[in-house]
Enzyme design. Structure first.
Site, mmCIF file in Angstrom:
data_model
loop_
_atom_site.group_PDB
_atom_site.id
_atom_site.type_symbol
_atom_site.label_atom_id
_atom_site.label_comp_id
_atom_site.label_asym_id
_atom_site.label_seq_id
_atom_site.Cartn_x
_atom_site.Cartn_y
_atom_site.Cartn_z
ATOM 1 N N ASN A 9 42.742 22.462 54.968
ATOM 2 C CA ASN A 9 43.188 23.563 55.816
ATOM 3 C C ASN A 9 43.833 24.607 54.906
ATOM 4 O O ASN A 9 44.950 24.409 54.425
ATOM 5 C CB ASN A 9 44.202 23.032 56.852
ATOM 6 C CG ASN A 9 44.840 24.154 57.659
ATOM 7 O OD1 ASN A 9 44.405 25.301 57.608
ATOM 8 N ND2 ASN A 9 45.882 23.817 58.407
ATOM 9 N N LYS A 11 44.903 27.448 55.641
ATOM 10 C CA LYS A 11 45.907 28.277 56.337
ATOM 11 C C LYS A 11 45.651 29.753 56.021
ATOM 12 O O LYS A 11 44.493 30.137 55.867
ATOM 13 C CB LYS A 11 47.320 27.816 55.968
ATOM 14 C CG LYS A 11 47.485 26.302 56.200
ATOM 15 C CD LYS A 11 48.908 25.827 56.143
ATOM 16 C CE LYS A 11 48.941 24.312 56.376
ATOM 17 N NZ LYS A 11 50.301 23.770 56.431
ATOM 18 N N HIS A 94 47.336 23.089 65.621
ATOM 19 C CA HIS A 94 48.169 22.864 64.437
ATOM 20 C C HIS A 94 49.627 23.193 64.775
ATOM 21 O O HIS A 94 49.889 24.110 65.543
ATOM 22 C CB HIS A 94 47.677 23.726 63.276
ATOM 23 C CG HIS A 94 48.307 23.337 61.977
ATOM 24 N ND1 HIS A 94 49.581 23.725 61.631
ATOM 25 C CD2 HIS A 94 47.860 22.557 60.963
ATOM 26 C CE1 HIS A 94 49.876 23.206 60.452
ATOM 27 N NE2 HIS A 94 48.855 22.496 60.024
ATOM 28 N N GLU A 96 51.803 24.761 63.261
ATOM 29 C CA GLU A 96 52.188 26.158 62.998
ATOM 30 C C GLU A 96 51.760 27.055 64.147
ATOM 31 O O GLU A 96 52.436 28.036 64.466
ATOM 32 C CB GLU A 96 51.583 26.609 61.654
ATOM 33 C CG GLU A 96 52.303 25.945 60.486
ATOM 34 C CD GLU A 96 51.440 25.650 59.281
ATOM 35 O OE1 GLU A 96 50.326 26.190 59.168
ATOM 36 O OE2 GLU A 96 51.890 24.830 58.445
ATOM 37 N N GLU A 166 50.163 14.877 61.979
ATOM 38 C CA GLU A 166 50.888 15.658 60.983
ATOM 39 C C GLU A 166 52.348 15.785 61.403
ATOM 40 O O GLU A 166 52.693 16.685 62.185
ATOM 41 C CB GLU A 166 50.291 17.063 60.867
ATOM 42 C CG GLU A 166 48.844 17.102 60.438
ATOM 43 C CD GLU A 166 48.503 18.423 59.760
ATOM 44 O OE1 GLU A 166 47.995 18.360 58.638
ATOM 45 O OE2 GLU A 166 48.763 19.491 60.335
ATOM 46 N N GLY A 172 54.243 20.878 54.098
ATOM 47 C CA GLY A 172 54.684 21.882 53.135
ATOM 48 C C GLY A 172 56.043 21.603 52.521
ATOM 49 O O GLY A 172 56.626 22.473 51.872
ATOM 50 N N SER A 213 51.940 17.153 53.149
ATOM 51 C CA SER A 213 52.235 16.963 51.722
ATOM 52 C C SER A 213 51.335 15.924 51.062
ATOM 53 O O SER A 213 51.770 15.167 50.189
ATOM 54 C CB SER A 213 53.719 16.595 51.517
ATOM 55 O OG SER A 213 54.550 17.658 51.946
ATOM 56 N N GLY A 234 46.782 20.583 53.238
ATOM 57 C CA GLY A 234 47.139 21.999 53.204
ATOM 58 C C GLY A 234 47.164 22.517 51.779
ATOM 59 O O GLY A 234 46.132 22.789 51.172
HETATM 60 P P1 13P Z 1 50.556 20.557 53.357
HETATM 61 O O1 13P Z 1 49.505 19.635 52.792
HETATM 62 O O2 13P Z 1 50.688 21.841 52.599
HETATM 63 O O3 13P Z 1 51.854 19.850 53.579
HETATM 64 O O4 13P Z 1 50.032 21.007 54.815
HETATM 65 C C1 13P Z 1 49.610 20.044 55.695
HETATM 66 C C2 13P Z 1 48.967 20.719 56.848
HETATM 67 O O5 13P Z 1 49.621 21.351 57.653
HETATM 68 C C3 13P Z 1 47.503 20.630 56.970
HETATM 69 O O6 13P Z 1 47.077 21.104 58.196
#
Ligand code: 13P
Length: 257
Positions: A9, A11, A94, A96, A166, A172, A213, A234
């Site tokens: 992803n 983002k 997601h 976010e 997640e 992140g 992460s 991510g």
């Molecule tokens: P990270 O791998 O950057 O922590 O993000 C995970 C994520 O939100 C994937 O959709």
């Protein structure tokens, strides 16, 4: 056996040119790993050019969101009709999007139905925040996200979907869940709930990823768990060598190469 699936992803990262060069950089190595499904999810504007690079490969393309209506006065939105034929997958719900763009289990449910009715495979995200985790509410919260998100779907529809667990506190932050901890939530709050709602065969068939992460140095811990079928990656999916390593190590962890 469930085929492992690793999805990147991206983002809100990468211009069209940057997206093209990232895909070109990882493609030869990604193609060399067998037995693991690989998906990349660039931003909307880069989908067409990445699709052209992935044509005639078995690497799948995913979008990061969609709206449920096919067309109309919805300024700024992207419809399932526009993604149909362009993408194979679409990330839905997601954290976010739930956090910054007001998405709820109800809108997630509408989006899942829209995706499925246009031949797009949903990658549905669920997960608790830190407060919920510390209050011991993870299982009840995630179960409810699954129940509401999947409301009204058929067994056949659910079987083909992907769910990503997640935990928000792991996204992140560089502080991933533990393999054992993620495996437990995936088993009790996702797979068993799917079993209760859609039957044990569906629960055994659906693929469930961990996200938060994920890096080359921790992917094996997750992929060694029996309930974890892949990862939604991510930050590490933005670096070709890291994403390729995660895919390769996943294949090894599941004994596929
Ligand atoms: P990270 O791998 O950057 O922590 O993000 C995970 C994520 O939100 C994937 O959709």
């Amino acid at each position: 056996m469930r085929v492992p699936v690793i999805a990147g992803n991206w983002k809100m990262n990468k211009t069209i040119l940057e997206a093209e060069s990232l895909v070109k950089e990882m493609l030869p190595e990604l193609l060399s790993v067998k037995g693991v499904e690989r998906v990349v999810c660039p931003p909307f504007v880069a989908l067409a050019s990445v699709a052209a690079l992935l044509r005639d490969t078995d690497i799948k393309l995913g979008a990061q969101n969609l709206f449920w209506e096919e067309k109309g006065a919805y300024t700024g939105e992207v419809s399932p009709l526009m993604l149909q034929g362009l993408c194979h997958d679409v990330i839905i719900g997601h954290s976010e999007r739930r956090q910054y763009f007001g998405e709820t289990d109800e809108t997630v449910n509408r989006k899942i139905k829209a995706a499925l009715s246009h031949g797009l495979r949903p990658i549905v995200c669920v997960g608790e925040n830190l407060d919920q985790n510390e209050a011991g509410e993870t299982e009840s919260f995630v179960s409810l996200q699954i129940e509401k998100g999947m409301a009204g779907l058929s067994v056949a529809q659910v079987r083909g979907m992907i769910i990503a667990y997640e935990p928000i506190w792991a996204i992140g932050t560089g502080k991933p869940a533990t393999g054992v901890g993620a495996n437990h939530i995936i088993k009790t709050a996702i797979r068993e709930v799917i079993g209760r709602l859609f039957g044990l065969e569906t629960a055994a068939a659906i693929r469930i990823q961990y996200g938060g992460s994920v890096k080359p140095d921790n992917i094996v811990e997750f992929m060694s768990q029996p309930e974890i079928d892949g990862a939604l990656v991510g930050g590490a999916s933005l670096k070709a060598s890291d994403f390729v390593s995660i895919v390769r190590l996943s294949a090894q962890a599941k004994g596929l190469c």
